[in-house]
Design an enzyme around this catalytic site. Structure first.
Site, PDB file in Angstrom:
ATOM      1  N   ASP A  45       0.846  -1.187   0.000  1.00  0.00           N
ATOM      2  CA  ASP A  45       0.000   0.000   0.000  1.00  0.00           C
ATOM      3  C   ASP A  45       0.879   1.234   0.000  1.00  0.00           C
ATOM      4  O   ASP A  45       2.048   1.194   0.397  1.00  0.00           O
ATOM      5  CB  ASP A  45      -0.927   0.022   1.209  1.00  0.00           C
ATOM      6  CG  ASP A  45      -2.199   0.826   0.950  1.00  0.00           C
ATOM      7  OD1 ASP A  45      -2.350   1.347  -0.172  1.00  0.00           O
ATOM      8  OD2 ASP A  45      -3.033   0.946   1.860  1.00  0.00           O
ATOM      9  N   GLY A  46       0.297   2.345  -0.459  1.00  0.00           N
ATOM     10  CA  GLY A  46       0.959   3.631  -0.441  1.00  0.00           C
ATOM     11  C   GLY A  46       0.059   4.676   0.164  1.00  0.00           C
ATOM     12  O   GLY A  46      -1.175   4.529   0.178  1.00  0.00           O
ATOM     13  N   GLU A 101       2.352   4.189  -4.286  1.00  0.00           N
ATOM     14  CA  GLU A 101       1.829   2.857  -4.605  1.00  0.00           C
ATOM     15  C   GLU A 101       2.814   2.060  -5.455  1.00  0.00           C
ATOM     16  O   GLU A 101       3.043   0.867  -5.210  1.00  0.00           O
ATOM     17  CB  GLU A 101       0.494   2.978  -5.342  1.00  0.00           C
ATOM     18  CG  GLU A 101      -0.635   3.599  -4.541  1.00  0.00           C
ATOM     19  CD  GLU A 101      -1.260   2.667  -3.513  1.00  0.00           C
ATOM     20  OE1 GLU A 101      -0.772   1.527  -3.361  1.00  0.00           O
ATOM     21  OE2 GLU A 101      -2.250   3.069  -2.877  1.00  0.00           O
ATOM     22  N   ASP A 108      -4.504  -2.489  -3.378  1.00  0.00           N
ATOM     23  CA  ASP A 108      -5.821  -1.901  -3.632  1.00  0.00           C
ATOM     24  C   ASP A 108      -5.740  -0.751  -4.626  1.00  0.00           C
ATOM     25  O   ASP A 108      -6.736  -0.038  -4.831  1.00  0.00           O
ATOM     26  CB  ASP A 108      -6.484  -1.458  -2.323  1.00  0.00           C
ATOM     27  CG  ASP A 108      -5.692  -0.387  -1.576  1.00  0.00           C
ATOM     28  OD1 ASP A 108      -4.762   0.201  -2.164  1.00  0.00           O
ATOM     29  OD2 ASP A 108      -6.005  -0.135  -0.395  1.00  0.00           O
ATOM     30  N   HIS A 126     -10.002  -1.448   2.527  1.00  0.00           N
ATOM     31  CA  HIS A 126     -10.837  -1.070   3.670  1.00  0.00           C
ATOM     32  C   HIS A 126     -12.119  -1.903   3.775  1.00  0.00           C
ATOM     33  O   HIS A 126     -13.193  -1.378   4.063  1.00  0.00           O
ATOM     34  CB  HIS A 126     -11.169   0.425   3.615  1.00  0.00           C
ATOM     35  CG  HIS A 126      -9.967   1.298   3.419  1.00  0.00           C
ATOM     36  ND1 HIS A 126      -8.979   1.427   4.376  1.00  0.00           N
ATOM     37  CD2 HIS A 126      -9.579   2.053   2.363  1.00  0.00           C
ATOM     38  CE1 HIS A 126      -8.038   2.242   3.925  1.00  0.00           C
ATOM     39  NE2 HIS A 126      -8.373   2.627   2.707  1.00  0.00           N
ATOM     40  N   ASP A 143      -1.737  -0.602   4.857  1.00  0.00           N
ATOM     41  CA  ASP A 143      -2.239   0.771   4.880  1.00  0.00           C
ATOM     42  C   ASP A 143      -1.768   1.501   6.135  1.00  0.00           C
ATOM     43  O   ASP A 143      -1.358   2.664   6.088  1.00  0.00           O
ATOM     44  CB  ASP A 143      -3.765   0.743   4.814  1.00  0.00           C
ATOM     45  CG  ASP A 143      -4.373   2.134   4.945  1.00  0.00           C
ATOM     46  OD1 ASP A 143      -4.313   2.905   3.975  1.00  0.00           O
ATOM     47  OD2 ASP A 143      -4.923   2.440   6.018  1.00  0.00           O
TER      48      ASP A 143
END
Length: 208
Positions: A7-8, A44, A66, A122, A132
């Site tokens: 994640d970023g 990302e 994501d 999420h 995240d």
């Protein structure tokens, strides 16, 4: 098969502090870093790159993210851009080119296959949520002036400071603090220790 979630994070897009992170599903290994300024796309893509670089070898590697942009850059658009001499379908320059070329080289250098899978963010995926969290903490470190040069990205967004390579034998103090903070909340400790729960979903046969 090695499965890694990435994640970023960008606190203010574009131009705000950014963070990136990856976490392995088996064994609880993870890493994170960031920069004082960037974009969510840079964060990302850097997470994907760092995950590939951290998992060399023959075993198949599956990276979950994501970010549809990052996944499609690495798995759908990259080959076409290469055929067009790194130009888009409309003839324009490819954005974040240095990062995307670095991902291409990392995939090519790895003996085992690399695949990418988009996951919805999420929605309770424990690995996505933890990645995240790590990326957000890294971005917060940089926003608060606690970032270390070892966290800097391999590629900088236009106008960012030039990247600086990390010292190979020293973990930045801020990164170590993030590991401990996340470990205390999640049960994961350190870059190579700890346990994480198995996901409740089916992986499928992505490498068949």
């Amino acid at each position: 098969m090695i499965i890694v979630s990435t994640d970023g994070s960008c606190l203010r897009n574009p131009g705000g502090a950014i963070g990136w992170a990856w976490i392995a599903h088996e064994g609880g290994r993870f890493d994170s870093g960031g920069a004082a300024s960037g974009t969510n796309q840079v964060a990302e893509l850097t997470a994907l790159l760092r995950a590939i670089e951290a998992h060399p070898g023959d075993e198949p590697l599956l990276i979950e993210s994501d970010s549809q942009y990052a996944i499609r850059c690495a798995s759908e658009w990259l080959d076409g851009w290469k055929r067009k001499n790194w130009r888009t379908a409309s003839g324009g320059p490819v954005k974040n080119l240095e990062l995307i070329q670095a991902i291409d080289r990392a995939i090519a250098a790895r003996p085992g296959p690399v695949r990418f899978r988009w996951v919805r963010g999420h929605v309770g995926n424990p690995f996505n949520e933890r990645a995240d969290q790590l990326a957000g903490l890294a971005a917060q470190d940089w926003a608060a002036g606690r970032g270390q040069v070892g966290d800097l990205l391999v590629d900088a967004a236009p106008g960012d400071a030039a990247p600086v390579a990390a010292a190979p034998d020293a973990e930045p103090a801020a990164a170590a603090a993030r590991r401990e903070a996340v470990g205390a909340r999640s049960g994961v400790r350190g870059p190579g220790a700890g346990t994480t729960p198995e996901p409740a979903w089916e992986l499928g046969t992505l490498f068949d």
